[in-house]
Design a protein around this motif. Structure first.
Motif, PDB file in Angstrom:
ATOM      1  N   MET A   1       0.840  -1.175   0.000  1.00 44.86           N
ATOM      2  CA  MET A   1       0.000   0.000   0.000  1.00 44.86           C
ATOM      3  C   MET A   1       0.883   1.235   0.000  1.00 44.86           C
ATOM      4  N   THR A   2       0.638   2.152  -0.874  1.00 40.89           N
ATOM      5  CA  THR A   2       1.497   3.321  -0.984  1.00 40.89           C
ATOM      6  C   THR A   2       1.543   4.114   0.305  1.00 40.89           C
ATOM      7  N   SER A   3       0.491   4.095   1.076  1.00 41.85           N
ATOM      8  CA  SER A   3       0.430   4.923   2.269  1.00 41.85           C
ATOM      9  C   SER A   3       1.268   4.388   3.416  1.00 41.85           C
ATOM     10  N   THR A   4       1.816   3.215   3.290  1.00 40.54           N
ATOM     11  CA  THR A   4       2.583   2.653   4.398  1.00 40.54           C
ATOM     12  C   THR A   4       4.024   3.119   4.415  1.00 40.54           C
ATOM     13  N   VAL A   5       4.497   3.768   3.350  1.00 38.70           N
ATOM     14  CA  VAL A   5       5.831   4.338   3.368  1.00 38.70           C
ATOM     15  C   VAL A   5       5.765   5.656   4.128  1.00 38.70           C
ATOM     16  N   PRO A   6       6.661   5.908   5.069  1.00 38.51           N
ATOM     17  CA  PRO A   6       6.582   7.129   5.856  1.00 38.51           C
ATOM     18  C   PRO A   6       6.589   8.381   4.990  1.00 38.51           C
ATOM     19  N   ASN A   7       5.936   9.418   5.466  1.00 39.39           N
ATOM     20  CA  ASN A   7       5.909  10.681   4.747  1.00 39.39           C
ATOM     21  C   ASN A   7       7.298  11.292   4.704  1.00 39.39           C
ATOM     22  N   ALA A   8       7.529  12.071   3.662  1.00 40.09           N
ATOM     23  CA  ALA A   8       8.806  12.761   3.556  1.00 40.09           C
ATOM     24  C   ALA A   8       8.952  13.776   4.684  1.00 40.09           C
ATOM     25  N   VAL A   9      10.181  14.048   5.056  1.00 44.66           N
ATOM     26  CA  VAL A   9      10.456  15.008   6.114  1.00 44.66           C
ATOM     27  C   VAL A   9      10.036  16.403   5.653  1.00 44.66           C
ATOM     28  N   GLU A  10       9.326  17.120   6.508  1.00 46.45           N
ATOM     29  CA  GLU A  10       8.872  18.460   6.167  1.00 46.45           C
ATOM     30  C   GLU A  10      10.046  19.435   6.192  1.00 46.45           C
ATOM     31  N   HIS A  11      10.069  20.361   5.230  1.00 47.26           N
ATOM     32  CA  HIS A  11      11.081  21.404   5.196  1.00 47.26           C
ATOM     33  C   HIS A  11      10.446  22.728   5.578  1.00 47.26           C
ATOM     34  N   THR A  12      11.240  23.632   6.127  1.00 51.70           N
ATOM     35  CA  THR A  12      10.697  24.886   6.640  1.00 51.70           C
ATOM     36  C   THR A  12      10.069  25.737   5.555  1.00 51.70           C
ATOM     37  N   ASP A  13      10.540  25.605   4.316  1.00 48.35           N
ATOM     38  CA  ASP A  13       9.957  26.408   3.236  1.00 48.35           C
ATOM     39  C   ASP A  13       8.725  25.745   2.627  1.00 48.35           C
ATOM     40  N   GLY A  14       8.357  24.587   3.162  1.00 46.95           N
ATOM     41  CA  GLY A  14       7.162  23.902   2.672  1.00 46.95           C
ATOM     42  C   GLY A  14       7.384  23.103   1.411  1.00 46.95           C
ATOM     43  N   GLN A  15       8.588  23.178   0.826  1.00 48.51           N
ATOM     44  CA  GLN A  15       8.873  22.465  -0.413  1.00 48.51           C
ATOM     45  C   GLN A  15       9.548  21.131  -0.103  1.00 48.51           C
ATOM     46  N   GLN A  16       9.227  20.130  -0.913  1.00 47.06           N
ATOM     47  CA  GLN A  16       9.849  18.824  -0.764  1.00 47.06           C
ATOM     48  C   GLN A  16      10.786  18.580  -1.949  1.00 47.06           C
ATOM     49  N   PRO A  17      12.098  18.672  -1.760  1.00 49.63           N
ATOM     50  CA  PRO A  17      13.011  18.351  -2.862  1.00 49.63           C
ATOM     51  C   PRO A  17      12.761  16.929  -3.352  1.00 49.63           C
ATOM     52  N   ILE A 249      15.603  -4.056   0.268  1.00 50.38           N
ATOM     53  CA  ILE A 249      14.326  -3.416   0.544  1.00 50.38           C
ATOM     54  C   ILE A 249      14.537  -1.963   0.953  1.00 50.38           C
ATOM     55  N   LEU A 250      15.569  -1.713   1.741  1.00 50.82           N
ATOM     56  CA  LEU A 250      15.840  -0.341   2.157  1.00 50.82           C
ATOM     57  C   LEU A 250      16.163   0.543   0.956  1.00 50.82           C
ATOM     58  N   ARG A 251      16.860   0.001  -0.026  1.00 51.08           N
ATOM     59  CA  ARG A 251      17.132   0.796  -1.232  1.00 51.08           C
ATOM     60  C   ARG A 251      15.831   1.231  -1.897  1.00 51.08           C
ATOM     61  N   VAL A 252      14.860   0.337  -1.893  1.00 53.48           N
ATOM     62  CA  VAL A 252      13.570   0.640  -2.523  1.00 53.48           C
ATOM     63  C   VAL A 252      12.845   1.753  -1.774  1.00 53.48           C
ATOM     64  N   VAL A 253      12.763   1.629  -0.445  1.00 56.09           N
ATOM     65  CA  VAL A 253      11.984   2.619   0.300  1.00 56.09           C
ATOM     66  C   VAL A 253      12.705   3.959   0.402  1.00 56.09           C
ATOM     67  N   TYR A 254      14.023   3.937   0.519  1.00 61.22           N
ATOM     68  CA  TYR A 254      14.755   5.202   0.584  1.00 61.22           C
ATOM     69  C   TYR A 254      14.576   6.017  -0.698  1.00 61.22           C
ATOM     70  N   THR A 255      14.587   5.350  -1.828  1.00 60.68           N
ATOM     71  CA  THR A 255      14.501   6.048  -3.120  1.00 60.68           C
ATOM     72  C   THR A 255      13.066   6.182  -3.623  1.00 60.68           C
ATOM     73  N   GLU A 256      12.099   5.764  -2.805  1.00 61.16           N
ATOM     74  CA  GLU A 256      10.685   5.817  -3.188  1.00 61.16           C
ATOM     75  C   GLU A 256      10.448   5.114  -4.520  1.00 61.16           C
ATOM     76  N   ALA A 257      11.186   4.037  -4.727  1.00 59.33           N
ATOM     77  CA  ALA A 257      11.072   3.294  -5.977  1.00 59.33           C
ATOM     78  C   ALA A 257       9.754   2.551  -6.088  1.00 59.33           C
ATOM     79  N   ASP A 258       9.071   2.367  -4.964  1.00 59.71           N
ATOM     80  CA  ASP A 258       7.821   1.613  -4.980  1.00 59.71           C
ATOM     81  C   ASP A 258       6.606   2.512  -4.830  1.00 59.71           C
ATOM     82  N   ASP A 259       6.744   3.771  -5.238  1.00 61.37           N
ATOM     83  CA  ASP A 259       5.669   4.725  -5.003  1.00 61.37           C
ATOM     84  C   ASP A 259       5.425   5.588  -6.240  1.00 61.37           C
ATOM     85  N   HIS A 260       4.176   6.033  -6.404  1.00 62.18           N
ATOM     86  CA  HIS A 260       3.782   6.987  -7.456  1.00 62.18           C
ATOM     87  C   HIS A 260       4.181   6.511  -8.856  1.00 62.18           C
ATOM     88  N   HIS A 261       3.990   5.249  -9.128  1.00 66.34           N
ATOM     89  CA  HIS A 261       4.427   4.684 -10.398  1.00 66.34           C
ATOM     90  C   HIS A 261       3.668   5.260 -11.587  1.00 66.34           C
TER      91      HIS A 261
END
Length: 570
Positions: A1-17, A249-261
């Protein structure tokens, strides 16, 4: 499920690199390298027109050949089967030619930025792929132990599924520094990436995916581990990956390779085919209008390679299936590595002995798919209850189940057009269960399984053509779908990935370069094929005395700064 990957860390400017699939093992910005106006390198004019063998016409081989051609070299591509490799798009006999299915790669994450460079280059478009619970997916049904749950979002599922999602988030955070690595990768903070990853490689190289879960207090419940294995995250259940190294598996989740296909409109095989025929605007030595196709007789690659050996002057001699023998100063091998052990007669002198060991120890995942064409996307019809009243639900959904089918995907181009169902997509042991069965036998078992989940839906009446299937472990030039390292395999993978740095090899072991999906750290994703192709191109350029522009250093130029973690051999 795509929602099970933790959300990206929030940045102070509101932008997500954006996350890219660079790193964590080799955090090099291949997308920046490709986009730089100076190009990716040049060779001395004295070497222009020199032939270089490229063995394997999959994505990695075609990209390597394309970039070598642009530098002024003459790639000679050998292909045993068809251009594209595991980018294989096929049609259905007797159906509209626009109706097709993806037997190999079918979904690509936005983090595949080097791959996206070539998708854009040849003018292809992408669209969201209907993964379970993805925004592009109208609905998802999770069917476990005979109980089905209909969902549009994860919040529609019972609490236990949300508990499993929370357990995975906690497991990643506590056991793999997810938020810290996520931030570092978004900011391309190479020193921090390397610091985090070095500790994890040393700590986790011997750990399986399942063992990693079991070591987490969050997954102390067997029921939670079982549900996670059957439903999983991103593309579905991951229990077939449980024996593999957790580092994979960590390579996959760190790089968001399993998300937003996203899928490629018209099919992924168009990418290598268009590159084959593309006439680059910026090219050295060759006249404008030159393409890979035009450099090959009749526009076709040479046939399968049957022998590889070294000859005088440390050259690489190639024998093909027609008996033709040619000798090259350099060669790139992009085909599946086990071919070097079985289908091709090779001299031991081609590679150092520890590289041969790494090739032999490579572990491949099996994978099977079966597709059927249907008259229309009937699954979007509204379901009715036993009294004929509308339920507000689709009659059929993207389906995850513990039954034989495991994952069923629904693919359409609009409400009034013929559509495609991937009745089943399975890996490893689940794939092997299908191996003895014909396409029609497989289809019958799948329809029976789905009939248990959707008793009111007559899928068969909508089928308009014969099923199309593949078992990649049974394909003679592949023998598996993609590499997946087992615990303890990190050292082997490092040898293969770093093979392009040949100044570190004995002189008599240089000149042939490994590339392709199974050489990469992110096997199973086309991005890895692209990145290793570019590594090999840099290696060939360096082999011929070439260099990159000072403003755009290549992967080999910065290697010492970002080299993969090296574990002790003793």
């Amino acid at each position: 499920m795509t929602s099970t990957v933790p959300n990206a860390v929030e940045h102070t400017d509101g932008q997500q690199p954006p996350i890219t699939m660079f790193g964590p093992d080799f955090p090099y910005a291949y997308d920046d390298y490709l986009a730089h106006p100076a190009g990716i390198g040049q060779i001395p004019a004295t070497e222009h027109g020199t032939e270089v063998a490229v063995i394997g016409g999959g994505l990695s081989g075609v990209i390597a050949a394309y970039e070598l051609m642009k530098m002024g070299l003459k790639p000679v591509v050998y292909e045993a089967d068809q251009l594209g490799g595991r980018l294989r798009t096929v049609g259905f006999e007797g159906c509209d030619e626009e109706l097709n299915c993806e037997l190999g790669a079918m979904r690509f994450p936005p983090s595949s930025t080097a791959l996206q460079h070539y998708i854009d280059l040849v003018g292809l478009t992408t669209r969201p792929f209907p993964n379970p619970l993805a925004e592009a997916t109208p609905s998802t049904v999770v069917d476990l132990k005979g109980e089905s749950h209909y969902a549009v979002t994860v919040d529609d599922l019972p609490q236990v599924y949300r508990d499993v999602a929370a357990a995975w988030n906690k497991c990643l955070e506590e056991g793999a520094d997810f938020s810290d690595m996520n931030r570092a990768m978004r900011e391309r903070d190479v020193p921090r990436i390397r610091e985090i990853w070095a500790k994890l490689v040393e700590k986790l190289d011997n750990q399986t995916f399942y063992g990693f879960l079991c070591d987490s207090e969050a997954f102390k419940s067997f029921r939670h581990r079982e549900i996670f294995g059957q439903v999983g995250f991103g593309t579905g259940g991951w229990d077939t990956d449980f024996p593999n190294s957790i580092l994979e598996i960590l390579r996959v989740v760190y790089t968001e390779a399993d998300d937003h296909h996203r899928g490629i409109v018209g099919g992924s095989q168009q990418l290598p085919l268009r590159l084959w025929d593309r006439e680059p605007a910026k090219i050295v030595h060759w006249p404008h209008g030159t393409s890979l196709g035009s450099l090959h007789p009749n526009g076709e690659p040479r046939p399968a390679v049957t022998r590889l050996h070294r000859t005088a002057g440390n050259q690489i001699t190639v024998t093909d299936a027609n008996g033709d023998i040619r000798t090259y100063q350099a060669a790139i091998f992009t085909a599946q590595s086990w071919m070097l052990l079985s289908k091709i007669a090779c001299d031991d002198s081609l590679f150092p002995i520890d590289h041969w060991t790494a090739i032999e120890r490579t572990h491949y995942m099996e994978s099977s798919k079966l597709f059927v064409p249907v008259d229309r996307p009937f699954w979007l019809d509204e379901a009715v209850d036993d009294r004929g009243h509308p339920t507000g639900r689709d009659v059929m959904s993207m389906t995850l189940t513990d039954r034989m089918t495991r994952g069923t995907y629904l693919l359409d181009d609009g409400p009034d057009k013929p559509a495609v169902i991937c009745l089943s997509y399975t890996w490893c042991d689940d794939s092997l269960k299908w191996l003895p069965l014909s396409a029609n036998e497989r289809m019958e078992v799948m329809l029976k399984s789905l009939g248990e989940i959707y008793p009111k839906v007559d899928i068969r009446k909508h089928i308009i053509g014969n099923p199309v299937t593949v078992s990649w472990e049974n394909e003679p030039y592949f023998m598996g779908a993609f590499k997946a390292n087992l615990p303890g395999h990190y050292r082997y993978q490092r040898r293969l990935f770093t093979h392009f740095m040949q100044d570190r090899l004995p002189v008599d072991k240089r000149g042939i370069f490994l590339a392709g999906d199974d050489i990469s750290w992110t096997a199973g994703w086309a991005e890895g094929a692209v990145q290793t192709a570019l590594n090999a191109v840099w290696g060939v350029m360096h082999h011929f005395g070439g260099e990159t522009d000072a403003t755009n250093p290549g992967p080999g130029d910065v290697y010492d700064e970002i080299a993969p973690v090296e574990l002790p051999e003793d």
